[in-house]
Design a protein around this motif. Structure first.
Motif, PDB file in Angstrom:
ATOM      1  N   HIS A 100       0.821  -1.211   0.000  1.00  0.00           N
ATOM      2  CA  HIS A 100       0.000   0.000   0.000  1.00  0.00           C
ATOM      3  C   HIS A 100       0.859   1.267   0.000  1.00  0.00           C
ATOM      4  N   ALA A 101       2.049   1.176  -0.593  1.00  0.00           N
ATOM      5  CA  ALA A 101       2.947   2.327  -0.596  1.00  0.00           C
ATOM      6  C   ALA A 101       2.386   3.485  -1.401  1.00  0.00           C
ATOM      7  N   PHE A 102       1.581   3.187  -2.418  1.00  0.00           N
ATOM      8  CA  PHE A 102       0.957   4.246  -3.201  1.00  0.00           C
ATOM      9  C   PHE A 102      -0.470   4.510  -2.736  1.00  0.00           C
ATOM     10  N   GLY A 103      -0.783   4.024  -1.541  1.00  0.00           N
ATOM     11  CA  GLY A 103      -2.100   4.237  -0.977  1.00  0.00           C
ATOM     12  C   GLY A 103      -2.015   4.770   0.430  1.00  0.00           C
ATOM     13  N   ALA A 104      -2.654   4.053   1.359  1.00  0.00           N
ATOM     14  CA  ALA A 104      -2.784   4.553   2.723  1.00  0.00           C
ATOM     15  C   ALA A 104      -1.460   4.585   3.474  1.00  0.00           C
ATOM     16  N   ARG A 105      -0.490   3.766   3.090  1.00  0.00           N
ATOM     17  CA  ARG A 105       0.779   3.709   3.817  1.00  0.00           C
ATOM     18  C   ARG A 105       1.895   4.480   3.111  1.00  0.00           C
ATOM     19  N   GLY A 106       1.524   5.357   2.203  1.00  0.00           N
ATOM     20  CA  GLY A 106       2.522   6.109   1.437  1.00  0.00           C
ATOM     21  C   GLY A 106       3.396   7.001   2.296  1.00  0.00           C
ATOM     22  N   LEU A 107       2.793   7.669   3.265  1.00  0.00           N
ATOM     23  CA  LEU A 107       3.573   8.577   4.112  1.00  0.00           C
ATOM     24  C   LEU A 107       4.567   7.792   4.960  1.00  0.00           C
TER      25      LEU A 107
END
Length: 392
Positions: A100-107
């Motif tokens: 989920h790096a490009f989603g919810a866990r990007g930050l």
């Protein structure tokens, strides 16, 4: 072996071995993400694959930068061990965020990546009080510069293609700094002699990571087979395992085994060492793609005619052979005919396999790699020894 023998074998590099074991988990998570790119019902697949490739570049940067730093610092010093632990923990967090790096866990992904890259030079600056402070200072300047688009992309664009654009700029800055020697006004850049000192160890680290990557494909094969222990999965599992063994054999044939010696005697160790970043990355990518391709076939051995699957089933071995051909040229200043013939063979069979079962493509890829390995073995009998002579 005696205890003293094991100590001589590790040479104080036990921490780097632990880091490589963490990267088994990292690469497994990456492979799982790539499998999802080819199996999840999505509107567009190529952007998803592009995102995964960007994440691979970030993972490669973390590993190769750590290898560069630890190759120039005494492995028994506490600061070196702290650097490795710092990278290990950060890499584990990055692995958790990958799906989920490009989603919810990007930050979380961006902050962790920046913390790893900027944290290593900060630790060195705090621990060291000599002229070599210029080296970590240069690294820190470039890490701070790339941190801006990394964090901005995660914070400002949570669900937008602009995040990918900013992160592309960020990873481009990271690689530009690495290739250029992190030049900073008044601080200079990394010179050729620094590469000579670090080159041999870097080559050894490349060899270790290749083994780790091939091992990860075997783990992926076993996991896919274990999901459903059925007779129709036996053949693709055998092919996948055979391919992993063949890639190991092909990589370490001559050039892969003497790469460290080639850097040590090269007139331009910086040139050869830097080209290793790209060459080894292509080889690692090919191994990972091949492992994913075979895992897809094991999961659905009866069919599923998807041209995109063919891209990884045949494209993975092709990338591997292309990177291995480049390595051959870097070490011996020539191209091995077996690698070229293997690439041509993979390209030739691709049109005929477009509308066939993926199992046939997997068998063709294994057969081509097997032919390359046999060719190498025959050539080794004719020419048992060959010294490295990298191009000027």
């Amino acid at each position: 072996m005696t205890i003293g023998g094991w100590r001589g074998l590790l040479q104080g590099r036990e921490g780097e071995l632990l880091l490589d074991l963490v990267y088994v988990f990292v690469l497994t998570r990456f492979s799982q993400r790539l499998i999802e790119d080819f199996t999840t019902d999505r509107q567009v697949v190529l952007p998803e694959v592009g995102q995964t490739v960007l994440l691979l570049l970030a993972l490669w940067m973390v590993w190769v930068h750590a290898a560069w730093v630890t190759s120039r610092v005494d492995p028994l010093q506490p600061v070196t061990q702290l650097l490795i632990v710092w990278t290990m923990f950060g890499s584990m967090i990055i692995a958790v965020t990958l799906p989920h790096a490009f989603g919810a866990r990007g930050l979380l992904f961006a902050v962790t990546y920046v913390a790893i890259q900027a944290g290593k030079p900060i630790i060195l600056l705090i621990a060291r009080r000599d002229v070599e402070r210029h080296s970590p200072a240069r690294h820190l300047c470039w890490a701070a510069m790339s941190a801006v688009p990394w964090i901005a992309g995660a914070v400002l664009f949570p669900q937008s293609p602009a995040r990918g654009a900013l992160w592309t700029v960020a990873i481009a800055l990271d690689y530009a700094g690495l290739v250029l020697g992190w030049p900073v006004p008044r601080l200079g850049r990394t010179g050729a002699e620094d590469w000579r000192l670090a080159g041999q160890h870097l080559a050894e680290r490349y060899q270790q990571l290749i083994v780790i990557t091939i091992g990860e494909t075997i783990l992926l094969t076993g996991a896919a087979f274990a999901d459903a222990f059925t007779p129709d999965r036996v053949a693709p599992t055998v092919l996948s395992f055979a391919t992993a063994v063949l890639m190991w054999r092909i990589y370490f044939h001559r050039a892969g085994a003497v790469f460290s010696a080639a850097i040590e005697v090269a007139p331009r160790p910086d040139k050869l060492g830097k080209s290793g970043y790209y060459t080894q990355l292509v080889i690692v990518t090919g191994i990972l793609a091949a492992g994913v391709g075979y895992a897809l076939v094991i999961r659905e051995p009866r069919g599923h005619q998807d041209p995109l699957w063919l891209a990884v089933i045949l494209g993975g071995p092709a990338l591997f052979l292309a990177g291995r051909s480049r390595l051959e040229y870097e070490v011996f200043a020539r191209l091995s005919p077996s690698r070229v013939v293997g690439l041509v063979a993979l390209a030739a069979v691709t049109p005929a396999l477009l509308h066939r079962a993926p199992m046939l493509a997997a068998a063709a890829a294994t057969a081509v790699l097997g032919g390359v390995a046999v060719w190498d073995a025959m050539g080794e009998r004719r020419h048992p020894e060959e010294a490295p002579s990298p191009p000027p």
